[in-house]
Design an enzyme around this catalytic site. Sequence first.
Site, PDB file in Angstrom:
ATOM      1  N   SER A  78       0.810  -1.221   0.000  1.00  0.00           N
ATOM      2  CA  SER A  78       0.000   0.000   0.000  1.00  0.00           C
ATOM      3  C   SER A  78       0.839   1.265   0.000  1.00  0.00           C
ATOM      4  CB  SER A  78      -0.928   0.012   1.219  1.00  0.00           C
ATOM      5  OG  SER A  78      -1.814  -1.082   1.190  1.00  0.00           O
ATOM      6  N   SER A  92      -3.835  -1.034   6.646  1.00  0.00           N
ATOM      7  CA  SER A  92      -2.723  -1.507   5.814  1.00  0.00           C
ATOM      8  C   SER A  92      -1.557  -1.985   6.672  1.00  0.00           C
ATOM      9  CB  SER A  92      -2.233  -0.402   4.890  1.00  0.00           C
ATOM     10  OG  SER A  92      -3.212  -0.016   3.965  1.00  0.00           O
ATOM     11  N   ASP A  93      -0.870  -3.027   6.179  1.00  0.00           N
ATOM     12  CA  ASP A  93       0.356  -3.490   6.808  1.00  0.00           C
ATOM     13  C   ASP A  93       1.504  -2.534   6.505  1.00  0.00           C
ATOM     14  OD1 ASP A  93      -1.108  -5.729   7.492  1.00  0.00           O
ATOM     15  OD2 ASP A  93      -0.035  -7.106   6.167  1.00  0.00           O
ATOM     16  N   GLU A 113       4.538  -6.999   7.589  1.00  0.00           N
ATOM     17  CA  GLU A 113       4.829  -8.110   6.694  1.00  0.00           C
ATOM     18  C   GLU A 113       6.269  -7.928   6.226  1.00  0.00           C
ATOM     19  OE1 GLU A 113       3.666  -9.881   2.319  1.00  0.00           O
ATOM     20  OE2 GLU A 113       2.026  -9.106   3.576  1.00  0.00           O
ATOM     21  N   ASP A 169       4.483 -15.639  -4.750  1.00  0.00           N
ATOM     22  CA  ASP A 169       4.024 -14.299  -4.382  1.00  0.00           C
ATOM     23  C   ASP A 169       5.123 -13.243  -4.474  1.00  0.00           C
ATOM     24  OD1 ASP A 169       1.427 -15.008  -3.954  1.00  0.00           O
ATOM     25  OD2 ASP A 169       1.545 -15.059  -1.780  1.00  0.00           O
ATOM     26  N   ASP A 183     -10.523 -18.988   1.747  1.00  0.00           N
ATOM     27  CA  ASP A 183     -10.547 -18.058   2.885  1.00  0.00           C
ATOM     28  C   ASP A 183     -11.725 -17.090   2.836  1.00  0.00           C
ATOM     29  OD1 ASP A 183      -8.225 -19.146   3.887  1.00  0.00           O
ATOM     30  OD2 ASP A 183      -6.907 -17.607   3.050  1.00  0.00           O
TER      31      ASP A 183
END
Length: 267
Positions: A42, A52-53, A93, A136, A182
């Site tokens: 973000s 947001s992380d 993260e 990822d 999920d």
Amino acid sequence: MPETGAAAEAAGDATAQAHRVVRLLRDVLGDAAVPAACAHGSAVLGGLRPTSDVDVLAVLARPTTGAERRALTDALLAVSGARAYEGPARPVELSLVVHAEIRPWRYPPVCEYLYGEWLRDDFEAGLTPAPAPCPDLAPLITMARAGDVSLLGPRPSALFDPVPEADLRAAIVAGVPELLADLDGDTRNVLLTLARILTTLRTGRIRSKDAAAAALLPELPEEHRPVLAAARAQYLAGEYGSWADALPAARAHAAHVAGEIKRAYPA
């Protein structure tokens, strides 16, 4: 336009927290082992939102040991997220890559270490992250290069090779089954992430979650718009809301978008 007021203050706090994470990492591994680190997520995709992380990608000069990864995990548990016991903070993260394993680029790339708050219970129970293939990293590095925000050392555009479009597309589609699994437990984020996957496949550009939803909404059949609009509004407000009554509509929406993703990537 520059951020002002509360938004600027939040961005400044998050940047300070990102730098603290880098300092913590260097304290555990040694300065020479961590020559570079950068922001992604973000912070480089249009601005932090309330939930947001703090997303950090660090480049290592060498592999880590199991003892180092355990020490780093314990240190991050103390400073990450609402359950941090050294004061309130955004979730962290943190992804680590060994430079020789990531450049020249190869797919799937190997992530040396990954910390995320969604795994906190496992970490507190003794799980220590270990090196593993991680598709990822393809969108993560793509975002980092696009933002080109260094926290330490060279800018991402100098650290990483561009990710080939075919690898980026394969990586983001690989996560769809896990996302759908999920959906009931993390409805807001799953809906927004599916929107981001579809818009990335169509345009080659990774948008923020709210921007991806805004781009997709006009294209959706009318019956599938309300749940995505609600997810976007919650994200912008820093809320999660109750999805119990809306789960049937959310499942139908997710199935529709997953079908569009399959049409955009029919491999």
